[in-house]
Design a protein around this motif. Sequence first.
Motif: not given
Length: 66
Positions: A3-7, A14-20
Amino acid sequence: MHILICDDDAVFAARVETLVRDFFARRGLQVECTVCHSGEETLARRDLDLYQVAIRWRCWMWIWTP
């Protein structure tokens, strides 16, 4: 799954990464997350073909490729 997170907001990304990661861990699934902080950084990656999901949070773009 990759999964790639871009913000551009590092704290939010980092919060989205933790949730994922937590979401997949609760289901007993392995996940590889990568965080980028700009569209340019994302597009410069040479391994984009690895990612099944890309999350670009500001415009709510989800891309799923099974």
